[in-house]
Design a protein around this motif. Structure first.
Motif, PDB file in Angstrom:
ATOM      1  N   SER A 113       0.837  -1.197   0.000  1.00  0.00           N
ATOM      2  CA  SER A 113       0.000   0.000   0.000  1.00  0.00           C
ATOM      3  C   SER A 113       0.882   1.262   0.000  1.00  0.00           C
ATOM      4  N   ALA A 114       0.731   2.163   0.966  1.00  0.00           N
ATOM      5  CA  ALA A 114       1.610   3.330   1.004  1.00  0.00           C
ATOM      6  C   ALA A 114       3.067   2.914   1.165  1.00  0.00           C
ATOM      7  N   GLY A 115       3.301   1.801   1.847  1.00  0.00           N
ATOM      8  CA  GLY A 115       4.670   1.313   1.977  1.00  0.00           C
ATOM      9  C   GLY A 115       5.275   0.899   0.652  1.00  0.00           C
ATOM     10  N   GLY A 116       4.432   0.436  -0.276  1.00  0.00           N
ATOM     11  CA  GLY A 116       4.928   0.143  -1.623  1.00  0.00           C
ATOM     12  C   GLY A 116       5.312   1.413  -2.347  1.00  0.00           C
ATOM     13  N   GLY A 117       4.517   2.476  -2.149  1.00  0.00           N
ATOM     14  CA  GLY A 117       4.885   3.758  -2.723  1.00  0.00           C
ATOM     15  C   GLY A 117       6.178   4.275  -2.148  1.00  0.00           C
ATOM     16  N   LEU A 118       6.385   4.068  -0.845  1.00  0.00           N
ATOM     17  CA  LEU A 118       7.621   4.527  -0.212  1.00  0.00           C
ATOM     18  C   LEU A 118       8.816   3.733  -0.706  1.00  0.00           C
ATOM     19  N   ALA A 119       8.648   2.422  -0.886  1.00  0.00           N
ATOM     20  CA  ALA A 119       9.743   1.611  -1.432  1.00  0.00           C
ATOM     21  C   ALA A 119      10.110   2.085  -2.835  1.00  0.00           C
ATOM     22  N   ALA A 120       9.096   2.382  -3.645  1.00  0.00           N
ATOM     23  CA  ALA A 120       9.354   2.867  -5.000  1.00  0.00           C
ATOM     24  C   ALA A 120      10.034   4.236  -4.971  1.00  0.00           C
ATOM     25  N   ALA A 121       9.577   5.121  -4.087  1.00  0.00           N
ATOM     26  CA  ALA A 121      10.202   6.434  -3.965  1.00  0.00           C
ATOM     27  C   ALA A 121      11.655   6.310  -3.526  1.00  0.00           C
ATOM     28  N   LEU A 122      11.943   5.353  -2.645  1.00  0.00           N
ATOM     29  CA  LEU A 122      13.316   5.158  -2.203  1.00  0.00           C
ATOM     30  C   LEU A 122      14.220   4.763  -3.369  1.00  0.00           C
ATOM     31  N   LEU A 123      13.730   3.919  -4.262  1.00  0.00           N
ATOM     32  CA  LEU A 123      14.531   3.562  -5.432  1.00  0.00           C
ATOM     33  C   LEU A 123      14.892   4.810  -6.246  1.00  0.00           C
ATOM     34  N   LEU A 124      13.925   5.683  -6.449  1.00  0.00           N
ATOM     35  CA  LEU A 124      14.192   6.914  -7.205  1.00  0.00           C
ATOM     36  C   LEU A 124      15.165   7.821  -6.458  1.00  0.00           C
ATOM     37  N   ARG A 125      15.025   7.903  -5.142  1.00  0.00           N
ATOM     38  CA  ARG A 125      15.914   8.757  -4.352  1.00  0.00           C
ATOM     39  C   ARG A 125      17.340   8.229  -4.371  1.00  0.00           C
ATOM     40  N   LEU A 126      17.504   6.938  -4.264  1.00  0.00           N
ATOM     41  CA  LEU A 126      18.846   6.355  -4.325  1.00  0.00           C
ATOM     42  C   LEU A 126      19.514   6.680  -5.661  1.00  0.00           C
ATOM     43  N   ARG A 127      18.739   6.609  -6.734  1.00  0.00           N
ATOM     44  CA  ARG A 127      19.303   6.921  -8.053  1.00  0.00           C
ATOM     45  C   ARG A 127      19.674   8.400  -8.138  1.00  0.00           C
ATOM     46  N   GLN A 128      18.853   9.276  -7.592  1.00  0.00           N
ATOM     47  CA  GLN A 128      19.170  10.709  -7.578  1.00  0.00           C
ATOM     48  C   GLN A 128      20.506  10.978  -6.889  1.00  0.00           C
ATOM     49  N   LEU A 129      20.773  10.265  -5.797  1.00  0.00           N
ATOM     50  CA  LEU A 129      21.964  10.494  -4.983  1.00  0.00           C
ATOM     51  C   LEU A 129      23.167   9.673  -5.429  1.00  0.00           C
ATOM     52  N   GLY A 130      22.977   8.809  -6.418  1.00  0.00           N
ATOM     53  CA  GLY A 130      24.077   7.987  -6.885  1.00  0.00           C
ATOM     54  C   GLY A 130      24.490   6.900  -5.912  1.00  0.00           C
ATOM     55  N   ILE A 131      23.564   6.473  -5.075  1.00  0.00           N
ATOM     56  CA  ILE A 131      23.834   5.423  -4.083  1.00  0.00           C
ATOM     57  C   ILE A 131      23.475   4.072  -4.691  1.00  0.00           C
ATOM     58  N   PRO A 132      24.345   3.064  -4.591  1.00  0.00           N
ATOM     59  CA  PRO A 132      24.006   1.746  -5.138  1.00  0.00           C
ATOM     60  C   PRO A 132      22.699   1.225  -4.564  1.00  0.00           C
ATOM     61  N   GLY A 133      21.803   0.849  -5.450  1.00  0.00           N
ATOM     62  CA  GLY A 133      20.487   0.395  -5.029  1.00  0.00           C
ATOM     63  C   GLY A 133      20.438  -1.094  -4.785  1.00  0.00           C
ATOM     64  N   PRO A 134      19.268  -1.586  -4.360  1.00  0.00           N
ATOM     65  CA  PRO A 134      19.100  -2.999  -4.040  1.00  0.00           C
ATOM     66  C   PRO A 134      18.946  -3.843  -5.296  1.00  0.00           C
ATOM     67  N   ALA A 135      18.811  -5.157  -5.071  1.00  0.00           N
ATOM     68  CA  ALA A 135      18.664  -6.085  -6.188  1.00  0.00           C
ATOM     69  C   ALA A 135      17.295  -5.971  -6.848  1.00  0.00           C
ATOM     70  N   GLY A 136      16.309  -5.499  -6.116  1.00  0.00           N
ATOM     71  CA  GLY A 136      14.968  -5.385  -6.665  1.00  0.00           C
ATOM     72  C   GLY A 136      14.002  -4.922  -5.606  1.00  0.00           C
ATOM     73  N   ALA A 137      12.713  -4.881  -5.979  1.00  0.00           N
ATOM     74  CA  ALA A 137      11.686  -4.429  -5.046  1.00  0.00           C
ATOM     75  C   ALA A 137      10.390  -5.177  -5.293  1.00  0.00           C
ATOM     76  N   PHE A 138       9.682  -5.448  -4.200  1.00  0.00           N
ATOM     77  CA  PHE A 138       8.377  -6.093  -4.225  1.00  0.00           C
ATOM     78  C   PHE A 138       7.337  -5.060  -3.818  1.00  0.00           C
ATOM     79  N   LEU A 139       6.426  -4.756  -4.725  1.00  0.00           N
ATOM     80  CA  LEU A 139       5.436  -3.705  -4.516  1.00  0.00           C
ATOM     81  C   LEU A 139       4.055  -4.331  -4.567  1.00  0.00           C
ATOM     82  N   PHE A 140       3.375  -4.386  -3.414  1.00  0.00           N
ATOM     83  CA  PHE A 140       2.089  -5.054  -3.302  1.00  0.00           C
ATOM     84  C   PHE A 140       0.984  -4.040  -3.023  1.00  0.00           C
ATOM     85  N   SER A 141      -0.068  -4.048  -3.868  1.00  0.00           N
ATOM     86  CA  SER A 141      -1.229  -3.170  -3.671  1.00  0.00           C
ATOM     87  C   SER A 141      -0.785  -1.734  -3.415  1.00  0.00           C
ATOM     88  N   SER A 142       0.153  -1.249  -4.197  1.00  0.00           N
ATOM     89  CA  SER A 142       0.864  -0.019  -3.836  1.00  0.00           C
ATOM     90  C   SER A 142       0.138   1.262  -4.251  1.00  0.00           C
TER      91      SER A 142
END
Length: 270
Positions: A113-142
């Protein structure tokens, strides 16, 4: 295993739950069979207004046991006191803390739900900052588009008894606090997904957030992301958290286990 039910695991299996005493608050939920060199980072739902890792610990522990993976459940600041960007800042701080000890290639994000949106936002933020991101993400009912204009709000109004346009409108106003909903860190479905890791997106065709997941999946796939989309018919919002009580929750977590195994599979020379 794709498309099949995962056999139910013992919900009373030995799981250790530890409060790390960190800022932001993090619960480490570790099944007995889980190794310490890989992890899921979980962000709970609640419309950014409510919820906590403790509230969802039972469901997360059952799913962690199925995945045989430790989970770090993050307690981000809620919008009643701290609107955007506090939750994204806390997600980033938690990720930095966990990635200091675990290789990012052995980390996957998970949010409901909102936590899926936050996980997705974190991926975008990591890319903005040039920080190595995770292997992937699981987004449920987001919840991925806080403009709240998707057709599924009206189309699925009668079949979604958990979330609604009224709740989405109230929750978005509290989280935005006057900021534009078009900001990709608020509505990550609208972001640039170029170069992001695999996204495992699961949603019910009967929930009002269906179109949020479809929009993100479409935009991410167009940017070249490996998107694994599953749409389940007739299930309630965040049905996966009922695991292992229903057949659909077992199918959803079975697919999660399969995908997590692929993400964390050892790289072999050919």
């Amino acid at each position: 295993m794709s498309g099949t039910e995962l056999a139910a695991r013992d919900p009373h299996a030995d799981v250790r739950i530890e409060d790390l005493g960190s800022t932001p608050p993090i619960l480490r939920i570790q099944p007995a069979a889980a190794p310490s060199d890989s992890a899921l980072i979980h962000f709970h739902g609640g419309g950014y207004r409510k919820g906590s890792p403790r509230m969802f610990a039972g469901s997360v522990a059952r799913i962690a046991t199925a995945c045989e993976t430790q989970v770090f459940a993050v307690g981000y600041r809620l919008s009643g006191v701290s609107p955007f960007p506090a939750a994204v800042d806390d997600a980033l701080a938690a990720y930095r803390l966990i990635a200091a000890d675990i290789d990012p290639d052995r980390i996957a994000l998970w949010g409901d739900s909102a936590g899926g949106g936050l996980a997705a936002a974190l991926l975008l933020r990591l890319r903005q900052l040039g920080i190595p991101g995770p292997a992937g993400a699981f987004l449920f009912s987001s919840w991925l588009d806080l403009r709240n204009t998707a057709a599924s709000y009206a189309g699925n109004r009668a079949t979604d008894r958990i979330f609604s346009i009224e709740l989405a409108t109230e929750a978005a106003a509290a989280y935005l606090a006057g900021r534009p909903a078009t900001d990709p860190l608020i509505s990550p479905a609208l972001g640039d997904w170029t170069g992001q890791p695999r996204l495992v997106v699961q949603v019910s065709g009967a929930e009002v957030l269906r179109d949020d997941s479809l929009l993100l999946a479409r935009n991410a796939a167009a940017a070249g992301v490996d998107v694994r989309l599953k749409v389940y018919e007739g299930e309630p919002h965040i049905w996966n958290l009922a695991y292992p009580a229903t057949p659909a929750s077992r199918r959803a977590i079975g697919f999660m286990v399969e995908q997590l195994g692929e993400l964390f599979a050892p790289v072999t020379d050919t």
